[in-house]
Design an enzyme around this catalytic site. Structure first.
Site, mmCIF file in Angstrom:
data_model
loop_
_atom_site.group_PDB
_atom_site.id
_atom_site.type_symbol
_atom_site.label_atom_id
_atom_site.label_comp_id
_atom_site.label_asym_id
_atom_site.label_seq_id
_atom_site.Cartn_x
_atom_site.Cartn_y
_atom_site.Cartn_z
ATOM 1 N N LYS A 34 17.569 29.960 35.175
ATOM 2 C CA LYS A 34 17.684 28.587 34.100
ATOM 3 C C LYS A 34 16.987 29.496 33.013
ATOM 4 O O LYS A 34 16.306 30.302 33.058
ATOM 5 C CB LYS A 34 16.763 27.457 34.622
ATOM 6 C CG LYS A 34 15.274 27.608 35.166
ATOM 7 C CD LYS A 34 14.400 26.590 36.044
ATOM 8 C CE LYS A 34 13.327 26.777 36.970
ATOM 9 N NZ LYS A 34 13.064 25.424 37.359
ATOM 10 N N ARG A 130 9.479 13.981 41.784
ATOM 11 C CA ARG A 130 10.311 14.394 40.949
ATOM 12 C C ARG A 130 11.960 14.269 41.308
ATOM 13 O O ARG A 130 12.266 12.660 41.618
ATOM 14 C CB ARG A 130 9.817 15.703 40.720
ATOM 15 C CG ARG A 130 9.858 16.140 38.989
ATOM 16 C CD ARG A 130 9.011 17.452 39.171
ATOM 17 N NE ARG A 130 9.833 18.089 39.609
ATOM 18 C CZ ARG A 130 9.608 19.483 39.809
ATOM 19 N NH1 ARG A 130 8.898 20.267 39.087
ATOM 20 N NH2 ARG A 130 10.573 20.879 40.655
ATOM 21 N N TYR A 259 -5.083 27.429 7.364
ATOM 22 C CA TYR A 259 -4.960 26.031 6.876
ATOM 23 C C TYR A 259 -6.709 25.672 7.098
ATOM 24 O O TYR A 259 -6.719 25.649 8.708
ATOM 25 C CB TYR A 259 -4.450 24.913 7.582
ATOM 26 C CG TYR A 259 -2.648 24.946 7.173
ATOM 27 C CD1 TYR A 259 -2.614 25.047 6.009
ATOM 28 C CD2 TYR A 259 -2.188 26.006 7.978
ATOM 29 C CE1 TYR A 259 -1.085 24.712 5.917
ATOM 30 C CE2 TYR A 259 -0.418 26.199 7.725
ATOM 31 C CZ TYR A 259 0.103 25.001 5.939
ATOM 32 O OH TYR A 259 1.214 24.765 5.714
#
Length: 383
Positions: A34, A130, A259
């Site tokens: 998968k 689930r 940043y």
């Protein structure tokens, strides 16, 4: 065009890991490919040539891609919505997992439309809340499956579940969930449903033994050198991520980087810029902790990981543009590993390997059969 970042897939490691699990399971091995084979790409041939007997994926789309690629062994898809292209899956001979009556009815309708019976695995939720059928609804699902089987619209190939705590073999929850699974099997058999395969174990349950005693093992992460239980030293990592320096500079003490300028270099130092960032899958949460291998030494990534770039503090070494840097690999040469990146990002190795983006070129290195000694490198598109 020369790639700036490359993900080298060590097919020889995938093959070695597959052979290990084939031996461990008595060749009762389903290779779970998968999510583009956990980010490793087109390795179906490698696992099938190394002992896997079948393949598991989540979606029908993944299963059909395998069929188009020429895979002819059994393929199981276990996570689909009811309006997925079920008919195409049935025509392609893809097995489908069934978590409830809605999916079972949808599969039966699609089988009727194409004039073929569907191959299904009834999926019971043994404790994860689930995927899978809740235990209190399992009897009704088995009754419906028996009724539809009588119409020749489906064939019940398997019964499956998934353990929640298999990475902790001493957890009492494993015994409780095995008990739920065994009860589900008894319920099915009392209704005349005798599956060809019952399967509960994924990688962790296979490594720790908590899922042994059934007909099939669904191993995914372990094929790629990931052991969720941390108990095996037999697995080989199968990825190396490299990038190439775009530019470098020497900066004075007190210079801020990136940043927010939330990293300030404490002394005069050299900085190297790499064209890889969270847009390519590096976890931003690893900022200020991650390291890379430069000229045989680990060096820190400094400043925040940006979408397209990271900055590496290389100390007294000013790195030439174009030089290669290793972000992670098997660890044999001192480079960081996937496990290191997972620790820096406070996540699991599975997430690190599956998030590497499409801007990173995939190169597969396959080791020739024993009678040969050369290596072959080929580029593969994703399935």
């Amino acid at each position: 065009m020369t790639a700036t970042s490359t993900l080298l897939v060590h097919d020889d490691a995938v093959r070695a890991n597959t052979r290990h699990f084939a031996a461990l399971t008595g060749r009762r091995l389903m290779a779970v490919l998968k999510a583009d084979a956990f980010g490793h790409g087109s390795i179906a041939d490698s696992v099938l040539q190394s002992g896997a007997r079948s393949i598991g994926v989540t979606s029908i789309e993944e299963a059909l891609a395998l069929r188009r690629a020429g895979v002819r062994v059994p393929v199981l898809s276990w996570l689909n919505v009811v309006d997925s292209d079920i008919a195409a899956a049935i025509v392609a001979g893809v097995d489908l997992a069934v978590p409830g009556p809605e999916m079972l009815h949808a599969i039966a309708r699609a089988g009727r439309d194409v004039g073929r019976p569907a191959r299904v695995h009834l999926h019971v939720d043994v404790g994860m809340a689930r995927d899978g059928c809740p235990p209190e609804e399992w009897r009704a699902l088995c009754d419906l499956a028996r009724e539809l089987r009588a119409t020749d619209l489906l064939r019940i190939v398997g019964v499956m579940g998934h353990l929640s705590c298999a990475d902790r073999p001493d957890d009492d929850q494993n015994a409780r969930e095995r008990g739920v699974f065994d009860a589900a099997l008894r319920t099915a058999r009392r209704r005349g449903i005798v599956p060809a395969v019952a399967h509960l174990a994924a990688t962790a349950a296979t490594v720790t033994g908590t899922g042994t005693g059934y007909d099939l093992h669904r191993v995914g992460a372990g094929l790629f050198g990931i052991d969720p239980s941390g108990t095996s030293d037999a697995l080989r990592p199968a990825l190396t991520l490299t990038s190439r320096v775009v530019s470098s500079r020497v900066v004075a003490a007190g210079t801020g980087v990136g940043y927010g300028l939330d990293h300030v270099v404490p002394r005069r130092t050299a900085l190297a810029l790499l064209p890889v960032g969270y847009g390519d899958g590096l976890p931003r949460t690893a900022s200020h902790r991650a390291e890379v291998l430069v000229r045989g030494r680990r060096r820190p990534i400094v400043g925040r990981i940006s979408m397209d770039m990271v900055v590496v503090d290389t100390g007294d070494d000013r790195i030439r543009p174009g030089e290669s840097v290793t972000l992670f690999g098997p660890g044999d040469g001192g480079e960081p590993t996937v496990a290191d990146w997972a620790r820096w990002a406070d996540t699991i190795p599975h997430e690190i390997v599956t998030r590497i983006g499409s801007r990173v070129a995939r190169v597969h290195r396959t080791t020739a059969p024993a009678a040969e000694t050369h290596h072959q490198e080929t580029r593969h598109d994703r399935l």
